[in-house]
Design a protein around this motif. Structure first.
Motif: not given
Lengths: 84, 252
Positions: B212-237
């Motif tokens: 449960h804890m792992i799931e929760w951590v994963e979920k929270s991390v995924v949620q914390s990735i904002t679209p802005q950050q996503q775009k930035e990370s994709i261009t960086k990649c």
């Protein structure tokens, strides 16, 4: 032993009157004496394992003598001689 | 011989006359039970009766006269007596004399001729009676002895019972021991089952918490990735990939 306890055959001739005086002449006494005599005769001659004719032949002979004596007054009339 | 016949034919008449008994000073005709020794066991009957000569005169009479008159004394006495009775006609000779003589002759002939046979016959009957009684007694003794043997055997068997009981005691002890150990085993297995259950419960709980804890951590991390950050990370990649492809191009 004392005179009263001796049997008739053991009493001497001179002691006979004295012995007779010690005898019991009541009816029970006479009956007892007769029974004693019969029982001694019976035990000696009849109540044995291998007896003989003597046991009752003596009784029969005694009976013959007794009956002859009882009928003597009648038999006297059949004598052969008057003077003996 | 006649006595034996009479004994067989009329025992009641001759034997049931009671004997007189002198008990103290009392002449009685009945046996009083004062002296047990006299009654049982009875002494055996004498073998032969008193001696009697010529069937009529007891031997004691001859012995009585022997010292004084010798052997022929009683016969002389008898002859003299008979002659005296006849001559004085104290004994009268008549028809009864003839009858008596003939009867006596017949009796004497019969006794002399058949005496021994009748005696043997009566003896045989007596023997049979005695043999029967003896057989009964011997059978009783044998059966009692057999009973004694049986009894001894039973006693011997009873002695063996101790071994039997020892074996049985051993059996029972063994059963008890087995039962005790089985129950120990049961106890052990039951306790172990319960402890295993608790352990499994705890493991399960911890597992669930971890997941449960792992799931929760994963979920929270995924949620914390904002679209802005996503775009930035994709261009960086993409830029990194280009750089990498260039360097790879270069090495090849």
């Amino acid at each position: 032993g004392p005179l009263s306890e001796q049997r008739l055959m053991d009493v001497r001739l001179g002691q006979l009157p004295a012995w007779l005086s010690t005898r019991d002449f009541s009816p029970q006494g006479l009956l007892g004496g007769a029974q004693k005599a019969w029982s001694s005769y019976y035990d000696k001659y009849i109540n044995v394992k291998r007896g003989g004719p003597a046991g009752i032949s003596m009784l029969l002979a005694g009976y013959c003598l007794l009956s002859y004596g009882w009928n003597y007054q009648h038999i006297k009339h059949h004598r052969w001689r008057t003077y003996h | 011989m006649f006595s034996r016949l009479v004994l067989r034919a009329a025992p009641a008449a001759l034997r049931n006359l009671p004997r007189p008994v002198t008990v103290g000073v009392l002449h009685t005709n009945r046996l009083l039970h004062t002296n047990e020794q006299r009654l049982a066991p009875l002494p055996p009957l004498p073998e032969k009766g008193g001696e009697v000569r010529h069937g009529l005169i007891p031997e004691e009479f001859f012995q009585f006269l022997y010292p004084k008159t010798g052997v022929t004394g009683p016969y002389m006495l008898g002859t003299g007596l008979i002659l005296y009775l006849l001559s004085k006609e104290i004994y009268v000779v008549n028809h009864e004399t003839v009858a008596a003589i003939s009867i006596l002759a017949v009796i004497i002939y019969a006794v002399k001729r058949f005496g021994a046979d009748v005696a043997a016959f009566a003896d045989k009957l007596n023997e049979e009676k005695i043999a029967q009684a003896l057989a009964v007694k011997n059978d009783a003794i044998k059966s009692l002895e057999a009973a004694i043997e049986q009894e001894k055997k039973e006693q011997w068997r009873a002695e063996g019972c101790t071994y039997l009981f020892d074996a049985k005691r051993n059996n029972v002890a063994m059963l008890l021991e087995t039962n005790y150990r089985e129950r120990l085993m049961t106890v052990y297995s039951e306790v172990k089952k319960r402890l295993d259950y608790q352990v499994a419960l705890q493991t399960l709980k911890r597992q669930k918490e971890q997941d449960h804890m792992i799931e929760w951590v994963e979920k929270s991390v995924v949620q914390s990735i904002t679209p802005q950050q996503q775009k930035e990370s994709i261009t960086k990649c993409i830029s990194d990939l280009k750089v990498l492809s260039k360097s790879a191009h270069a090495t090849v």
